[in-house]
Design an enzyme around this catalytic site. Structure first.
Site, PDB file in Angstrom:
ATOM      1  CE  LYS A  67      -4.126  -1.918   1.930  1.00 47.16           C
ATOM      2  NZ  LYS A  67      -5.108  -1.978   2.990  1.00 47.16           N
ATOM      3  CG  ASP A 103      -7.885   0.394   3.197  1.00 53.15           C
ATOM      4  OD1 ASP A 103      -8.724  -0.426   2.794  1.00 53.15           O
ATOM      5  OD2 ASP A 103      -6.652   0.204   3.131  1.00 53.15           O
TER       6      ASP A 103
HETATM    7  N1  LIG Z   1     -11.356  -5.206   6.220  1.00 52.38           N
HETATM    8  C1  LIG Z   1     -10.743  -4.559   5.258  1.00 52.38           C
HETATM    9  O1  LIG Z   1     -11.370  -3.934   4.372  1.00 52.38           O
HETATM   10  C2  LIG Z   1      -9.253  -4.501   5.237  1.00 52.38           C
HETATM   11  C3  LIG Z   1      -8.630  -3.463   4.524  1.00 52.38           C
HETATM   12  C4  LIG Z   1      -7.258  -3.412   4.539  1.00 52.38           C
HETATM   13  C5  LIG Z   1      -6.503  -4.393   5.209  1.00 52.38           C
HETATM   14  N2  LIG Z   1      -7.137  -5.385   5.858  1.00 52.38           N
HETATM   15  C6  LIG Z   1      -6.345  -6.404   6.587  1.00 52.38           C
HETATM   16  O2  LIG Z   1      -5.523  -5.721   7.533  1.00 52.38           O
HETATM   17  C7  LIG Z   1      -4.300  -6.405   7.732  1.00 52.38           C
HETATM   18  C8  LIG Z   1      -3.114  -5.428   7.611  1.00 52.38           C
HETATM   19  O3  LIG Z   1      -3.039  -4.903   6.299  1.00 52.38           O
HETATM   20  P1  LIG Z   1      -1.984  -3.723   5.946  1.00 52.38           P
HETATM   21  O4  LIG Z   1      -2.098  -3.520   4.495  1.00 52.38           O
HETATM   22  O5  LIG Z   1      -2.160  -2.573   6.864  1.00 52.38           O
HETATM   23  O6  LIG Z   1      -0.590  -4.445   6.284  1.00 52.38           O
HETATM   24  P2  LIG Z   1       0.863  -3.815   6.473  1.00 52.38           P
HETATM   25  O7  LIG Z   1       0.976  -2.489   5.837  1.00 52.38           O
HETATM   26  O8  LIG Z   1       1.834  -4.880   6.075  1.00 52.38           O
HETATM   27  O9  LIG Z   1       0.970  -3.612   8.075  1.00 52.38           O
HETATM   28  C9  LIG Z   1       0.875  -4.684   8.963  1.00 52.38           C
HETATM   29  C10 LIG Z   1       1.166  -4.205  10.403  1.00 52.38           C
HETATM   30  O10 LIG Z   1       0.934  -5.322  11.265  1.00 52.38           O
HETATM   31  C11 LIG Z   1       2.074  -5.563  12.073  1.00 52.38           C
HETATM   32  N3  LIG Z   1       2.282  -7.001  12.220  1.00 52.38           N
HETATM   33  C12 LIG Z   1       2.448  -7.912  11.230  1.00 52.38           C
HETATM   34  N4  LIG Z   1       2.616  -9.141  11.760  1.00 52.38           N
HETATM   35  C13 LIG Z   1       2.586  -8.985  13.108  1.00 52.38           C
HETATM   36  C14 LIG Z   1       2.715  -9.871  14.193  1.00 52.38           C
HETATM   37  N5  LIG Z   1       2.921 -11.194  14.010  1.00 52.38           N
HETATM   38  N6  LIG Z   1       2.622  -9.389  15.444  1.00 52.38           N
HETATM   39  C15 LIG Z   1       2.418  -8.060  15.664  1.00 52.38           C
HETATM   40  N7  LIG Z   1       2.292  -7.155  14.659  1.00 52.38           N
HETATM   41  C16 LIG Z   1       2.377  -7.628  13.405  1.00 52.38           C
HETATM   42  C17 LIG Z   1       3.241  -4.953  11.340  1.00 52.38           C
HETATM   43  O11 LIG Z   1       4.192  -4.611  12.327  1.00 52.38           O
HETATM   44  P3  LIG Z   1       5.711  -4.158  11.990  1.00 52.38           P
HETATM   45  O12 LIG Z   1       5.604  -2.714  11.634  1.00 52.38           O
HETATM   46  O13 LIG Z   1       6.430  -4.432  13.246  1.00 52.38           O
HETATM   47  O14 LIG Z   1       6.166  -5.026  10.829  1.00 52.38           O
HETATM   48  C18 LIG Z   1       2.591  -3.752  10.634  1.00 52.38           C
HETATM   49  O15 LIG Z   1       2.579  -2.640  11.497  1.00 52.38           O
HETATM   50  C19 LIG Z   1      -4.311  -7.560   6.724  1.00 52.38           C
HETATM   51  O16 LIG Z   1      -4.767  -8.715   7.405  1.00 52.38           O
HETATM   52  C20 LIG Z   1      -5.341  -7.133   5.699  1.00 52.38           C
HETATM   53  O17 LIG Z   1      -5.968  -8.243   5.054  1.00 52.38           O
HETATM   54  C21 LIG Z   1      -8.495  -5.450   5.902  1.00 52.38           C
END
Ligand SMILES: NC(=O)c1ccc[n+]([C@@H]2O[C@H](COP(=O)([O-])OP(=O)(O)OC[C@H]3O[C@@H](n4cnc5c(N)ncnc54)[C@H](OP(=O)(O)O)[C@@H]3O)[C@@H](O)[C@H]2O)c1
Length: 274
Positions: A67, A103
């Site tokens: 993103k 989002d």
């Molecule tokens: N419902 C919806 O419409 C919607 C929309 C968007 C996203 N989502 C979901 O939201 C989630 C995140 O998406 P994103 O695009 O924001 O991802 P992203 O940019 O990769 O960010 C993920 C965040 O989660 C943290 N994280 C990852 N693994 C972790 C773990 N094992 N323990 C603790 N923290 C952890 C990361 O921490 P670090 O900074 O330490 O790496 C990072 O801050 C995904 O599951 C996605 O499918 C849902």
């Protein structure tokens, strides 16, 4: 599909867990739009965008982990996505690729269906692309936001942009919050048995929103229900966000009820309980 079929799709890694294709393809069919929504598991985003920009594309949804990186390869970023610093939607228009963010509005609409936001204390777990959208949306609506993340430095960077508090995840035990939002992928299919935080750290009476949408009811939401909290499922944000994407791509009102029904049916067939 034929030569005129426009291509849309989800770009990310992983993409298997997503239900967006079900909603978008049903909506294209219902409105008689010659387009197909596919899933693209992509590691090399720049190469993917370079290749697809010359094809007959309508646009893309962008998901984890692209993103923020996506912003580098587009021709224009709209104002909201620029302020948020993350793109979850690419719109192909007049041979240009435009970055947008649905989002934020999708999540804020889901939250407002259960609670007001003004002056509420909200904690966001995670500091990725979705966390940026949530931090922006909540701050714009008057909430006091704290970002807690595994890597506290990343939380600090969002906090500086949106005037929020920040810290490591372990700070949660010291914070009194009204709204708790999980934006980490912890608890997402196929690792559905884990919660980003233990049950005893979920404040009784708070509103708990898990943006993870597969499974329908995550471990975090199960704990929150047991603690008497109001819960918001990630699928609500996904439906709202996808409807906005559909409107950006086609210029037509999205058939939201149909999109909701299709995705809920699919989730039920996949064994998710409501
Ligand atoms: N419902 C919806 O419409 C919607 C929309 C968007 C996203 N989502 C979901 O939201 C989630 C995140 O998406 P994103 O695009 O924001 O991802 P992203 O940019 O990769 O960010 C993920 C965040 O989660 C943290 N994280 C990852 N693994 C972790 C773990 N094992 N323990 C603790 N923290 C952890 C990361 O921490 P670090 O900074 O330490 O790496 C990072 O801050 C995904 O599951 C996605 O499918 C849902």
């Amino acid at each position: 599909m034929n030569k005129k079929t426009k291509i849309a799709g989800l770009v990310g890694n992983p993409v298997d867990h997503s239900w967006s294709h079900v909603m978008h393809n049903a909506a294209f069919d219902a409105l008689n739009i010659n387009a197909a929504y596919l899933k693209f598991k992509v590691d090399k985003l720049e190469e993917f965008i370079d290749y697809f920009r010359s094809l007959n594309i309508m646009g893309f949804s962008v998901t984890i982990p692209h993103k923020m990186e996506a912003m580098k390869y587009l021709d224009k970023i709209d104002n909201k996505a620029k302020k948020i610093g993350a793109v979850n939607t690419i719109v192909a228009r007049n041979n240009k690729l435009i970055g947008c963010n649905t989002d934020c509005d999708g999540a804020v609409k889901a939250l407002k269906s259960k609670t007001s936001l003004n002056r509420k204390n909200a904690v966001i777990l995670g500091a990725g692309g979705s966390a940026r959208a949530l931090a922006y949306g909540l701050s714009e609506n008057g909430a006091n936001v704290t970002i807690l993340n595994r890597t506290a430095e990343k939380a600090k960077s969002i906090a500086e942009d949106f005037e929020c508090g920040y810290g490591p995840l372990k700070d949660l035990k010291n914070i009194k919050y009204d709204i708790l939002i999980n934006t980490t992928p912890v608890g997402m299919h196929p690792n559905a048995d884990i919660s980003p935080i233990p049950k005893n750290l979920i404040n009784k009476g708070s509103v708990v929103f898990d943006i993870v949408f597969n499974p329908y009811k995550t471990k975090l939401l199960e704990f929150a229900e047991k603690n008497g909290c109001a819960t918001i499922h990630g699928i609500e944000m996904l439906i709202n966000g996808n409807a906005l994407q559909f409107e950006l791509w086609t210029g037509k009102n999205a058939p939201v009820q149909l999109m909701r029904k299709k995705v809920m049916d699919c989730m039920k067939n996949a064994g998710n309980k409501n």
